[in-house]
Motif scaffolding. Structure first.
Motif, PDB file in Angstrom:
ATOM      1  N   ALA A  85     -18.708   4.096  14.815  1.00  0.00           N
ATOM      2  CA  ALA A  85     -17.793   5.043  13.875  1.00  0.00           C
ATOM      3  C   ALA A  85     -16.442   4.649  13.382  1.00  0.00           C
ATOM      4  N   ILE A  86     -15.635   3.754  14.296  1.00  0.00           N
ATOM      5  CA  ILE A  86     -14.490   3.413  14.060  1.00  0.00           C
ATOM      6  C   ILE A  86     -14.316   2.581  12.640  1.00  0.00           C
ATOM      7  N   PRO A  87     -15.237   1.320  12.776  1.00  0.00           N
ATOM      8  CA  PRO A  87     -15.138   0.660  11.483  1.00  0.00           C
ATOM      9  C   PRO A  87     -15.436   1.251  10.210  1.00  0.00           C
ATOM     10  N   VAL A  88     -16.425   2.368  10.204  1.00  0.00           N
ATOM     11  CA  VAL A  88     -16.559   3.207   8.983  1.00  0.00           C
ATOM     12  C   VAL A  88     -15.235   3.941   8.787  1.00  0.00           C
ATOM     13  N   LEU A  89     -14.659   4.432   9.553  1.00  0.00           N
ATOM     14  CA  LEU A  89     -13.272   5.604   9.521  1.00  0.00           C
ATOM     15  C   LEU A  89     -12.453   4.409   8.853  1.00  0.00           C
ATOM     16  N   LEU A  90     -12.155   3.442   9.606  1.00  0.00           N
ATOM     17  CA  LEU A  90     -11.112   2.502   9.058  1.00  0.00           C
ATOM     18  C   LEU A  90     -11.266   2.003   7.453  1.00  0.00           C
ATOM     19  N   LEU A  91     -12.474   1.912   6.924  1.00  0.00           N
ATOM     20  CA  LEU A  91     -12.658   1.347   5.777  1.00  0.00           C
ATOM     21  C   LEU A  91     -12.637   2.683   5.082  1.00  0.00           C
ATOM     22  N   LEU A  92     -12.945   3.687   5.159  1.00  0.00           N
ATOM     23  CA  LEU A  92     -12.618   4.882   4.409  1.00  0.00           C
ATOM     24  C   LEU A  92     -11.258   5.316   4.325  1.00  0.00           C
ATOM     25  N   ILE A  93     -10.183   4.971   5.313  1.00  0.00           N
ATOM     26  CA  ILE A  93      -8.959   5.161   5.409  1.00  0.00           C
ATOM     27  C   ILE A  93      -8.164   4.061   4.350  1.00  0.00           C
ATOM     28  N   VAL A  94      -8.814   2.804   4.474  1.00  0.00           N
ATOM     29  CA  VAL A  94      -8.215   1.820   3.684  1.00  0.00           C
ATOM     30  C   VAL A  94      -8.659   1.902   2.070  1.00  0.00           C
ATOM     31  N   ALA A 133      -9.233   5.054   0.797  1.00  0.00           N
ATOM     32  CA  ALA A 133      -8.289   6.064   0.233  1.00  0.00           C
ATOM     33  C   ALA A 133      -6.991   5.694  -0.073  1.00  0.00           C
ATOM     34  N   VAL A 134      -6.372   4.956   0.836  1.00  0.00           N
ATOM     35  CA  VAL A 134      -5.022   4.444   0.605  1.00  0.00           C
ATOM     36  C   VAL A 134      -4.940   3.281  -0.775  1.00  0.00           C
ATOM     37  N   LEU A 135      -6.069   2.535  -0.939  1.00  0.00           N
ATOM     38  CA  LEU A 135      -5.976   1.712  -2.032  1.00  0.00           C
ATOM     39  C   LEU A 135      -6.103   2.651  -3.287  1.00  0.00           C
ATOM     40  N   GLY A 148      -4.281   4.444  -8.184  1.00  0.00           N
ATOM     41  CA  GLY A 148      -3.810   5.730  -9.087  1.00  0.00           C
ATOM     42  C   GLY A 148      -2.481   5.758  -9.424  1.00  0.00           C
ATOM     43  N   LYS A 149      -1.677   5.626  -8.553  1.00  0.00           N
ATOM     44  CA  LYS A 149      -0.037   5.809  -8.881  1.00  0.00           C
ATOM     45  C   LYS A 149       0.227   4.633  -9.907  1.00  0.00           C
ATOM     46  N   ARG A 150      -0.126   3.574  -9.774  1.00  0.00           N
ATOM     47  CA  ARG A 150       0.246   2.403 -10.659  1.00  0.00           C
ATOM     48  C   ARG A 150      -0.132   2.634 -12.021  1.00  0.00           C
ATOM     49  N   SER A 151      -1.483   3.009 -12.136  1.00  0.00           N
ATOM     50  CA  SER A 151      -1.905   3.406 -13.423  1.00  0.00           C
ATOM     51  C   SER A 151      -1.360   4.451 -13.985  1.00  0.00           C
ATOM     52  N   SER A 152      -1.064   5.663 -13.428  1.00  0.00           N
ATOM     53  CA  SER A 152      -0.236   6.731 -13.928  1.00  0.00           C
ATOM     54  C   SER A 152       1.010   6.368 -14.201  1.00  0.00           C
ATOM     55  N   GLY A 153       1.783   5.381 -13.258  1.00  0.00           N
ATOM     56  CA  GLY A 153       3.216   5.041 -13.722  1.00  0.00           C
ATOM     57  C   GLY A 153       3.348   4.277 -14.985  1.00  0.00           C
ATOM     58  N   SER A 154       2.182   3.258 -15.119  1.00  0.00           N
ATOM     59  CA  SER A 154       2.399   2.333 -16.056  1.00  0.00           C
ATOM     60  C   SER A 154       1.972   3.232 -17.603  1.00  0.00           C
ATOM     61  N   GLU A 155       1.099   4.284 -17.591  1.00  0.00           N
ATOM     62  CA  GLU A 155       0.833   4.785 -18.794  1.00  0.00           C
ATOM     63  C   GLU A 155       2.109   5.618 -19.257  1.00  0.00           C
ATOM     64  N   GLY A 156       2.889   6.310 -18.529  1.00  0.00           N
ATOM     65  CA  GLY A 156       4.309   6.993 -18.665  1.00  0.00           C
ATOM     66  C   GLY A 156       5.329   5.962 -19.415  1.00  0.00           C
TER      67      GLY A 156
END
Length: 140
Positions: free
Chosen positions: A112-121, A123-125, A130-138
């Protein structure tokens, strides 16, 4: 001085007793039936030597690995399936003996822990990208 020699002899006696025992009959002898020997060899590749810890019992020269090879071959000769032999060895030595652990109440975190870590990574990516692409559009 005599006490020291007696203490050394007392400590060294079990070492000499173990090394003088003959190996189990099927520790270094293959089975006559090629199909059973192939099953035994395949199973031995997936079982860890508890003394060496980095080798399978098929590759290890440790006396304990020889005893385990004997048990594998003897039990297959007695009509047990490879999974029954693996289960018996796991019950006797614990989950660590198998290179192919099963999901149980004690091993589920390993899965379970490796799957959980992959999901967290992931989500962070996604959040950062998402912030970069919305920041560059503005700014365009």
């Amino acid at each position: 001085m005599r006490f020291l020699l007696a203490l050394i002899a007392l400590i060294a006696a079990p070492i000499y007793a173990q090394s003088s025992m003959p190996p189990a009959p099927y520790a270094y002898t293959q089975l006559d039936d090629p199909v059973l020997e192939a099953e035994a060899a395949a199973l031995m590749e997936t079982l860890r030597c508890l003394k060496c810890q980095s080798q399978s019992i098929a590759d290890s020269d440790a006396p304990m690995a020889g005893d385990m090879r004997h048990q594998v071959r003897s039990r297959l000769l007695a009509g047990e399936s490879p999974e029954e032999v693996r289960d018996w060895l796991t019950q006797r030595y614990g989950d660590y003996v198998s290179y192919e652990p099963t999901v149980s109440s004690t091993t589920w975190p390993l899965f379970a822990i490796p799957v959980l870590l992959l999901l967290i990574v992931g989500a962070v990516l996604l959040r950062r990208l998402g912030k970069r692409s919305s920041g560059s559009e503005g700014s365009a």
